[in-house]
Design an enzyme around this catalytic site. Structure first.
Site, mmCIF file in Angstrom:
data_model
loop_
_atom_site.group_PDB
_atom_site.id
_atom_site.type_symbol
_atom_site.label_atom_id
_atom_site.label_comp_id
_atom_site.label_asym_id
_atom_site.label_seq_id
_atom_site.Cartn_x
_atom_site.Cartn_y
_atom_site.Cartn_z
ATOM 1 C CB SER A 139 13.959 -9.611 15.616
ATOM 2 O OG SER A 139 14.291 -8.386 16.250
ATOM 3 C CE1 TYR A 152 8.760 -7.581 15.461
ATOM 4 C CE2 TYR A 152 10.675 -7.593 16.896
ATOM 5 C CZ TYR A 152 10.131 -7.526 15.628
ATOM 6 O OH TYR A 152 10.956 -7.410 14.538
HETATM 7 P P1 NAD Z 1 7.538 -3.830 6.797
HETATM 8 O O1 NAD Z 1 6.399 -3.292 7.594
HETATM 9 O O2 NAD Z 1 8.324 -2.943 5.912
HETATM 10 O O3 NAD Z 1 7.065 -5.038 5.904
HETATM 11 C C1 NAD Z 1 6.265 -6.046 6.430
HETATM 12 C C2 NAD Z 1 5.700 -6.843 5.288
HETATM 13 O O4 NAD Z 1 4.821 -7.810 5.841
HETATM 14 C C3 NAD Z 1 4.863 -5.987 4.315
HETATM 15 O O5 NAD Z 1 5.017 -6.500 3.002
HETATM 16 C C4 NAD Z 1 3.447 -6.222 4.822
HETATM 17 O O6 NAD Z 1 2.465 -6.029 3.807
HETATM 18 C C5 NAD Z 1 3.549 -7.670 5.230
HETATM 19 N N1 NAD Z 1 2.534 -8.092 6.174
HETATM 20 C C6 NAD Z 1 2.191 -7.539 7.359
HETATM 21 N N2 NAD Z 1 1.177 -8.218 7.909
HETATM 22 C C7 NAD Z 1 0.888 -9.238 7.043
HETATM 23 C C8 NAD Z 1 -0.069 -10.277 7.037
HETATM 24 N N3 NAD Z 1 -0.947 -10.439 8.030
HETATM 25 N N4 NAD Z 1 -0.100 -11.112 5.972
HETATM 26 C C9 NAD Z 1 0.765 -10.964 4.943
HETATM 27 N N5 NAD Z 1 1.693 -9.995 4.896
HETATM 28 C C10 NAD Z 1 1.744 -9.136 5.939
HETATM 29 O O7 NAD Z 1 8.462 -4.569 7.892
HETATM 30 P P2 NAD Z 1 9.988 -4.975 7.866
HETATM 31 O O8 NAD Z 1 10.707 -4.060 8.773
HETATM 32 O O9 NAD Z 1 10.485 -5.165 6.489
HETATM 33 O O10 NAD Z 1 9.898 -6.369 8.631
HETATM 34 C C11 NAD Z 1 10.026 -7.615 7.974
HETATM 35 C C12 NAD Z 1 10.424 -8.649 8.998
HETATM 36 O O11 NAD Z 1 11.684 -8.317 9.547
HETATM 37 C C13 NAD Z 1 9.456 -8.767 10.170
HETATM 38 O O12 NAD Z 1 9.309 -10.115 10.539
HETATM 39 C C14 NAD Z 1 10.161 -8.004 11.265
HETATM 40 O O13 NAD Z 1 9.794 -8.432 12.538
HETATM 41 C C15 NAD Z 1 11.599 -8.330 10.948
HETATM 42 N N6 NAD Z 1 12.564 -7.384 11.502
HETATM 43 C C16 NAD Z 1 12.542 -6.069 11.163
HETATM 44 C C17 NAD Z 1 13.486 -5.217 11.701
HETATM 45 C C18 NAD Z 1 13.543 -3.769 11.351
HETATM 46 O O14 NAD Z 1 14.320 -3.045 11.982
HETATM 47 N N7 NAD Z 1 12.802 -3.277 10.383
HETATM 48 C C19 NAD Z 1 14.440 -5.704 12.595
HETATM 49 C C20 NAD Z 1 14.424 -7.053 12.923
HETATM 50 C C21 NAD Z 1 13.495 -7.890 12.365
#
Ligand code: NAD
Length: 256
Positions: A139, A152
């Site tokens: 991130s 985080y």
């Molecule tokens: P999201 O909530 O849409 O998806 C998260 C996914 O992880 C889902 O499929 C959920 O079921 C799964 N998950 C959560 N806990 C879990 C567990 N204990 N075991 C197995 N699966 C689990 O989130 P996202 O925004 O797509 O985030 C995905 C990644 O990207 C994360 O690591 C997040 O930190 C990172 N990220 C997101 C953003 C953003 O703006 N959305 C920015 C930077 C980084």
């Protein structure tokens, strides 16, 4: 196709960024093991429609034994894990002195320790075949902090450190390890932060604009599709010497 015959395991791929990356890898020909909570059927259907094989494993990645079972199931189904995308992640927002201890433990387990466990289990096979790609979804918060996001930010900084170590330990092989550092992407994880702002009286549009204006100079969300294309590039032969990188795709967030 670039990735035909390869197998990718993408954690947290039932929604959001993980699903976007799984779809991009599938379009490039890779077979997929999806993972994540909720109904996996819509994600599986989208991936299978690309003409590749796909299964889902419901491992909770906060549990090392469940991760081991998922890696074994992937190897049993496809013969190997060639590409590992460590993407599953959660967020919790609170000041340090009020941060619930169980939320701290969960964020560290899911966002950081799972990267270690899945990687340590996939690396032996990748090294033996002398080809592999580990892509860790960190991130902008792996590079800079934000108030309220102690666990985080700590986890994502840790992911970048682990990425560098794994890149050094595989440096003379055909295995590469890199991290992608997205800015805000409009997924359920970020929607929850927008919803919190609307509870304070803002409209959804105002809340989205305010969230972006606080951090992301482009004032546009990054998309899962754009992140998927970057993951495909990191899987390509052209990216063979990209090792240990923390590759920002953040609308200028960390340029400031
Ligand atoms: P999201 O909530 O849409 O998806 C998260 C996914 O992880 C889902 O499929 C959920 O079921 C799964 N998950 C959560 N806990 C879990 C567990 N204990 N075991 C197995 N699966 C689990 O989130 P996202 O925004 O797509 O985030 C995905 C990644 O990207 C994360 O690591 C997040 O930190 C990172 N990220 C997101 C953003 C953003 O703006 N959305 C920015 C930077 C980084």
């Amino acid at each position: 196709m670039q990735l035909s015959g390869k197998t990718a395991l993408v954690t947290g791929s039932t929604s959001g960024i993980g699903l976007g990356i799984a779809l991009a890898l599938g379009r490039a020909g890779a077979n997929l093991m999806l993972n994540g909570f909720g109904d996996a059927e819509p994600a599986l259907a989208q991936v299978r429609a690309l003409g590749v094989k796909a299964f889902h494993h419901a491992a909770d990645v906060s549990d090392p034994q469940a991760i081991a079972a998922m890696v074994q199931a992937t190897e049993a189904a496809f013969g190997a894990v060639d590409i590992l995308v460590n993407n599953a992640g959660i967020q919790h927002v609170a000041p340090v002195e009020e941060f619930p201890v169980d939320r701290w433990d969960a964020v560290i387990a899911i966002n950081l320790s799972s990267v270690f466990h899945a990687s340590r289990l996939c690396l032996p096979g990748m090294k033996a075949r002398d080809w592999g790609r580990i892509i860790n979804i960190a991130s902008a918060h792996g590079l800079v902090g934000s108030a309220g996001k102690a666990a985080y930010v700590a986890a994502k900084h840790g992911v970048l450190g682990l990425t560098k170590v794994m890149a050094l330990e595989t440096a003379t092989s055909g295995v590469t390890c890199n991290a992608i550092c997205p800015g805000f992407v409009l997924t359920p994880l970020v929607q929850a932060q927008i919803d919190a702002k609307t509870e304070g009286g803002l409209t959804a549009d105002e809340a989205r604009r305010q969230l972006l204006a606080e951090k992301q100079p482009s004032l546009e969300f990054v998309t899962p599709e754009q992140l998927g294309e970057l993951a495909c590039f990191l899987c390509s032969d052209a990216a063979r010497q990209v090792r240990g990188a923390a590759w920002s795709m953040d609308g200028g967030w960390t340029a400031a």
